[in-house]
Design a protein around this motif. Structure first.
Motif, PDB file in Angstrom:
ATOM      1  N   ALA A 196       0.828  -1.206   0.000  1.00 49.78           N
ATOM      2  CA  ALA A 196       0.000   0.000   0.000  1.00 49.78           C
ATOM      3  C   ALA A 196       0.862   1.255   0.000  1.00 49.78           C
ATOM      4  O   ALA A 196       0.585   2.223  -0.733  1.00 49.78           O
ATOM      5  CB  ALA A 196      -0.924  -0.004   1.217  1.00 49.78           C
ATOM      6  N   VAL A 197       1.935   1.262   0.796  1.00 51.88           N
ATOM      7  CA  VAL A 197       2.827   2.423   0.815  1.00 51.88           C
ATOM      8  C   VAL A 197       3.494   2.616  -0.540  1.00 51.88           C
ATOM      9  O   VAL A 197       3.587   3.744  -1.061  1.00 51.88           O
ATOM     10  CB  VAL A 197       3.888   2.250   1.926  1.00 51.88           C
ATOM     11  CG1 VAL A 197       4.959   3.323   1.823  1.00 51.88           C
ATOM     12  CG2 VAL A 197       3.228   2.322   3.291  1.00 51.88           C
ATOM     13  N   ALA A 198       3.960   1.493  -1.137  1.00 49.17           N
ATOM     14  CA  ALA A 198       4.623   1.596  -2.444  1.00 49.17           C
ATOM     15  C   ALA A 198       3.669   2.144  -3.495  1.00 49.17           C
ATOM     16  O   ALA A 198       4.038   3.018  -4.306  1.00 49.17           O
ATOM     17  CB  ALA A 198       5.163   0.228  -2.854  1.00 49.17           C
ATOM     18  N   LEU A 199       2.428   1.634  -3.503  1.00 48.73           N
ATOM     19  CA  LEU A 199       1.452   2.121  -4.485  1.00 48.73           C
ATOM     20  C   LEU A 199       1.095   3.582  -4.228  1.00 48.73           C
ATOM     21  O   LEU A 199       0.927   4.375  -5.174  1.00 48.73           O
ATOM     22  CB  LEU A 199       0.204   1.252  -4.450  1.00 48.73           C
ATOM     23  CG  LEU A 199       0.377  -0.192  -4.943  1.00 48.73           C
ATOM     24  CD1 LEU A 199      -0.923  -0.959  -4.805  1.00 48.73           C
ATOM     25  CD2 LEU A 199       0.852  -0.206  -6.394  1.00 48.73           C
ATOM     26  N   ALA A 200       0.952   3.958  -2.952  1.00 54.52           N
ATOM     27  CA  ALA A 200       0.641   5.353  -2.640  1.00 54.52           C
ATOM     28  C   ALA A 200       1.766   6.273  -3.102  1.00 54.52           C
ATOM     29  O   ALA A 200       1.521   7.349  -3.688  1.00 54.52           O
ATOM     30  CB  ALA A 200       0.413   5.505  -1.141  1.00 54.52           C
ATOM     31  N   VAL A 201       3.008   5.880  -2.848  1.00 57.96           N
ATOM     32  CA  VAL A 201       4.150   6.688  -3.302  1.00 57.96           C
ATOM     33  C   VAL A 201       4.191   6.761  -4.820  1.00 57.96           C
ATOM     34  O   VAL A 201       4.447   7.827  -5.408  1.00 57.96           O
ATOM     35  CB  VAL A 201       5.466   6.103  -2.741  1.00 57.96           C
ATOM     36  CG1 VAL A 201       6.666   6.783  -3.363  1.00 57.96           C
ATOM     37  CG2 VAL A 201       5.507   6.243  -1.238  1.00 57.96           C
ATOM     38  N   LEU A 202       3.908   5.617  -5.472  1.00 58.45           N
ATOM     39  CA  LEU A 202       3.909   5.599  -6.937  1.00 58.45           C
ATOM     40  C   LEU A 202       2.853   6.536  -7.501  1.00 58.45           C
ATOM     41  O   LEU A 202       3.125   7.330  -8.423  1.00 58.45           O
ATOM     42  CB  LEU A 202       3.673   4.172  -7.419  1.00 58.45           C
ATOM     43  CG  LEU A 202       3.630   3.970  -8.933  1.00 58.45           C
ATOM     44  CD1 LEU A 202       4.953   4.341  -9.573  1.00 58.45           C
ATOM     45  CD2 LEU A 202       3.288   2.514  -9.263  1.00 58.45           C
ATOM     46  N   LEU A 203       1.633   6.456  -6.968  1.00 57.39           N
ATOM     47  CA  LEU A 203       0.559   7.323  -7.459  1.00 57.39           C
ATOM     48  C   LEU A 203       0.835   8.787  -7.160  1.00 57.39           C
ATOM     49  O   LEU A 203       0.577   9.673  -8.000  1.00 57.39           O
ATOM     50  CB  LEU A 203      -0.774   6.897  -6.835  1.00 57.39           C
ATOM     51  CG  LEU A 203      -1.300   5.513  -7.258  1.00 57.39           C
ATOM     52  CD1 LEU A 203      -2.555   5.171  -6.468  1.00 57.39           C
ATOM     53  CD2 LEU A 203      -1.587   5.489  -8.754  1.00 57.39           C
ATOM     54  N   ALA A 204       1.365   9.058  -5.955  1.00 60.46           N
ATOM     55  CA  ALA A 204       1.701  10.448  -5.628  1.00 60.46           C
ATOM     56  C   ALA A 204       2.793  10.980  -6.546  1.00 60.46           C
ATOM     57  O   ALA A 204       2.731  12.130  -7.024  1.00 60.46           O
ATOM     58  CB  ALA A 204       2.148  10.545  -4.173  1.00 60.46           C
ATOM     59  N   SER A 205       3.779  10.142  -6.821  1.00 63.57           N
ATOM     60  CA  SER A 205       4.854  10.556  -7.717  1.00 63.57           C
ATOM     61  C   SER A 205       4.332  10.805  -9.126  1.00 63.57           C
ATOM     62  O   SER A 205       4.710  11.782  -9.793  1.00 63.57           O
ATOM     63  CB  SER A 205       5.955   9.491  -7.763  1.00 63.57           C
ATOM     64  OG  SER A 205       6.496   9.283  -6.476  1.00 63.57           O
ATOM     65  N   LEU A 206       3.444   9.907  -9.583  1.00 64.96           N
ATOM     66  CA  LEU A 206       2.863  10.075 -10.912  1.00 64.96           C
ATOM     67  C   LEU A 206       2.059  11.378 -10.994  1.00 64.96           C
ATOM     68  O   LEU A 206       2.168  12.144 -11.975  1.00 64.96           O
ATOM     69  CB  LEU A 206       1.982   8.871 -11.222  1.00 64.96           C
ATOM     70  CG  LEU A 206       1.343   8.848 -12.614  1.00 64.96           C
ATOM     71  CD1 LEU A 206       2.408   8.819 -13.696  1.00 64.96           C
ATOM     72  CD2 LEU A 206       0.430   7.631 -12.761  1.00 64.96           C
ATOM     73  N   GLY A 207       1.228  11.628  -9.932  1.00 65.93           N
ATOM     74  CA  GLY A 207       0.465  12.881  -9.943  1.00 65.93           C
ATOM     75  C   GLY A 207       1.360  14.103  -9.912  1.00 65.93           C
ATOM     76  O   GLY A 207       1.102  15.112 -10.600  1.00 65.93           O
ATOM     77  N   LEU A 208       2.436  14.049  -9.131  1.00 63.15           N
ATOM     78  CA  LEU A 208       3.363  15.174  -9.059  1.00 63.15           C
ATOM     79  C   LEU A 208       4.059  15.412 -10.393  1.00 63.15           C
ATOM     80  O   LEU A 208       4.201  16.558 -10.851  1.00 63.15           O
ATOM     81  CB  LEU A 208       4.401  14.908  -7.955  1.00 63.15           C
ATOM     82  CG  LEU A 208       5.444  15.999  -7.734  1.00 63.15           C
ATOM     83  CD1 LEU A 208       4.773  17.297  -7.302  1.00 63.15           C
ATOM     84  CD2 LEU A 208       6.463  15.553  -6.696  1.00 63.15           C
ATOM     85  N   ILE A 209       4.456  14.290 -11.034  1.00 60.63           N
ATOM     86  CA  ILE A 209       5.127  14.424 -12.335  1.00 60.63           C
ATOM     87  C   ILE A 209       4.191  15.014 -13.366  1.00 60.63           C
ATOM     88  O   ILE A 209       4.557  15.911 -14.142  1.00 60.63           O
ATOM     89  CB  ILE A 209       5.651  13.041 -12.781  1.00 60.63           C
ATOM     90  CG1 ILE A 209       6.801  12.595 -11.867  1.00 60.63           C
ATOM     91  CG2 ILE A 209       6.113  13.075 -14.228  1.00 60.63           C
ATOM     92  CD1 ILE A 209       7.253  11.190 -12.108  1.00 60.63           C
ATOM     93  N   VAL A 210       2.940  14.509 -13.379  1.00 58.97           N
ATOM     94  CA  VAL A 210       1.963  15.053 -14.343  1.00 58.97           C
ATOM     95  C   VAL A 210       1.712  16.535 -14.085  1.00 58.97           C
ATOM     96  O   VAL A 210       1.645  17.361 -15.016  1.00 58.97           O
ATOM     97  CB  VAL A 210       0.650  14.241 -14.264  1.00 58.97           C
ATOM     98  CG1 VAL A 210      -0.441  14.925 -15.098  1.00 58.97           C
ATOM     99  CG2 VAL A 210       0.869  12.825 -14.752  1.00 58.97           C
ATOM    100  N   GLY A 211       1.609  16.897 -12.800  1.00 62.68           N
ATOM    101  CA  GLY A 211       1.396  18.316 -12.487  1.00 62.68           C
ATOM    102  C   GLY A 211       2.574  19.185 -12.899  1.00 62.68           C
ATOM    103  O   GLY A 211       2.393  20.290 -13.454  1.00 62.68           O
TER     104      GLY A 211
END
Length: 556
Positions: free
Chosen positions: A11-26
């Motif tokens: 769950a932590v890995a997926l949360a970090v991955l999604l947060a990173s993806l959202g940050l990169i897209v932003g």
């Protein structure tokens, strides 16, 4: 625990991955937005300089249509638009970017289209004649950018998810492995986790306490088992469903159960008799109960008591006592009392009747001696009966009856035969003494009583003209004396009762005996440690053999 750690890490890995993806897209969206604005501003400047030099000709001379170019007069009228017909377009004087350009020389604005899911950027500059040149271009929204990059993003997400699964599984196993390796029975230290030191210390303390408690419980259980197994009384502990929780071997022996039966089974598998069931049911109903269980010539006393804990009935305890001997003794006591009363009453009645006849003067003077003789004989019989009862009482109680001595049974038998010679002569019975010296250890008075009663019975129950043979011998096992007669014999079915008090095989041949002779023989032999055996057949006589321990082995 491994699954929880695995899920947490994943769950932590997926949360970090999604947060990173959202940050990169932003970040990319902001970067592209700034980039588009800068390019739009540069392009507007180029076109504005061309319009300043060449006017409308520059706009109509093949200007690229990759972006929209609109030329607005100072009053807001659209002079030119490379995407639409200027004559059909409304006044643009109130557009935000146009109004801002007219006021300060340049203006910008952005407007979002929900239907196209895209954003349009506008940049406008005021020309030297007061007109405004506006250039616009579209920029994809964040969701549009995400949708366009969906395939590569999906691939990246899948790879990242697989990597997260592998890492989470590997880390979970590595985290849990040292904990799983802990031996709870022999707790050491886990070098990987200092945080577990307090827990391990508590476990070690609990293990020590548990081992001590288990040792105490085992010791108590062994003590309880040793006590109960050495009890002659049977012990049964049952629960409310009649299942046996504990029992000792005496209970199985007394109830006739299997050696391996009892525990875990219903107590009714040991006995289903009505008295036993009644005691169990009464105890499980909360009432103490006692009962007698009689079968196969044995008598068992059942004592059942309820067991309560915190005011609630949890089971029952059953004690089984072997009261066979007690009941037999009580029966013998009742029979003995009845027989003594009868045997005493007979001579007393005869004495009383004869005395009344004499008292009333109903006897002729010449017959007084005869009646007095009857009184004398009955009195002697009464005294003999009392003496025999006293002898039996002493033997029963094991009280002192004389000093132990070494006695020659041959000489003693010769003396006894002299005592019964008169009675034998009256019945024409021949007396014989065979064998030789036989030394036995015992109380002379008891030895004489044993021989006298055997010989007296041999004469009393003999036939006219019969014989009695007494044989004394010394064997390797000890002294032995045998009394054989040619009398009426004793049937096999009553030979066991022959030594009972007041029992006579044939009362017609009793010759006034008390019925205590063989009983005195039995108890006297038991007192001296001797063994009595009988061989007899009806009509062929009886042979009594008394075997004494070898001198030096007798118990004084």
């Amino acid at each position: 625990m491994t699954k929880r750690i695995f899920r947490s890490i994943l769950a932590v890995a997926l949360a970090v991955l999604l947060a990173s993806l959202g940050l990169i897209v932003g970040v990319l969206h902001g970067y592209f937005e700034d980039r588009v604005a800068w390019e739009l501003e540069s392009r507007t400047g180029y076109i504005a300089r061309g319009v300043e030099r060449e006017g409308m000709d520059y706009l109509t001379s093949g200007l690229s249509r990759d972006c929209r170019v609109t030329w607005v007069a100072s009053d807001g009228t659209v002079l030119y638009d490379n995407w639409q017909d200027a004559a059909t377009m409304e006044n643009h004087g109130q557009r935000e970017e146009i109004r801002e350009a007219m006021e300060i020389g340049k203006g910008r604005a952005s407007r979002y289209s929900d239907t196209l899911a895209e954003e349009t950027l506008y940049y406008a500059v005021r020309l030297s004649d007061g007109s405004v040149l506006r250039v616009s271009d579209t920029q994809y929204s964040v969701w549009r950018m995400v949708l366009q990059a969906l395939q590569p993003m999906a691939l990246v997400m899948a790879l990242a998810f697989c990597l997260a699964l592998w890492l989470a599984s590997r880390l979970a196993r590595q985290l849990v492995a040292p904990i799983n390796a802990i031996d709870l029975n022999n707790v050491g230290t886990v070098e990987s986790y200092e945080e577990l030191a307090p827990l391990l210390s508590k476990i070690r303390g609990q293990n020590r306490q548990s081992r001590q408690q288990m040792a105490d419980l085992k010791r108590q259980q062994e003590e309880f088992a040793a006590i109960t197994e050495n009890m002659s009384e049977g012990l049964l502990v049952i629960d409310r469903e009649t299942r046996v929780l504990s029992r000792n071997s005496a209970a199985l022996r007394l109830l006739g159960g299997r050696p391996d039966g009892g525990v875990g089974e219903s107590v009714y598998t040991l006995d289903r008799e009505a008295p036993f069931r009644r005691c169990v049911e009464e105890a499980l109903a909360g009432r103490r109960c006692e009962g007698l269980l009689e079968k196969e010539g044995c008598c068992r006393q059942i004592i059942a008591s309820p067991v309560e804990q915190d005011g609630a009935l949890v089971g029952a305890v059953l004690i089984i006592l072997d009261v066979t001997e007690k009941e037999q003794r009580e029966q013998l006591r009742r029979e003995f009392t009845a027989n003594v009363s009868h045997e005493l009453k007979t001579p007393l009645t005869s004495i009383l009747g004869t005395a009344e006849i004499l008292e009333n003067g109903l006897v002729k003077p010449e017959d007084v001696g005869h009646f007095a003789g009857n009184i004398h004989r009955e009195a002697e019989r009464l005294i003999g009966l009392v003496n025999d009862i006293i002898k039996l009482s002493r033997l029963d109680e094991g009280g002192p009856t004389g000093q132990w001595e070494t006695v020659d049974l041959y000489a003693l038998a010769e003396k006894v035969l002299d005592q019964v010679a008169a009675a034998a002569e009256r019945k024409h019975v021949t007396l014989k003494l065979e064998g030789g010296p036989a030394m036995a250890r015992g109380v002379p008075q008891i030895l004489e009583e044993i021989l006298y009663n055997l010989c007296d019975n041999a004469v009393a129950y003999n036939v006219e003209g019969g014989s009695v043979t007494v044989t004394a011998a010394d064997t390797p096992q000890g002294a032995r004396v045998t009394v054989a007669d040619t009398g009426i014999g004793i049937p096999r079915e009553v030979q066991v009762r022959g030594c009972e008090r007041f029992y006579r095989v044939d009362r017609s041949h009793s010759a006034g005996g008390t019925g205590l002779g063989l009983s005195i023989v039995k108890h006297g032999a038991a007192y001296l440690g001797a063994r009595v055996s009988l061989t007899s057949r009806p009509g062929q006589g009886s042979t009594f053999t008394v075997e004494f321990p070898k001198v030096g082995k007798a118990t004084e």
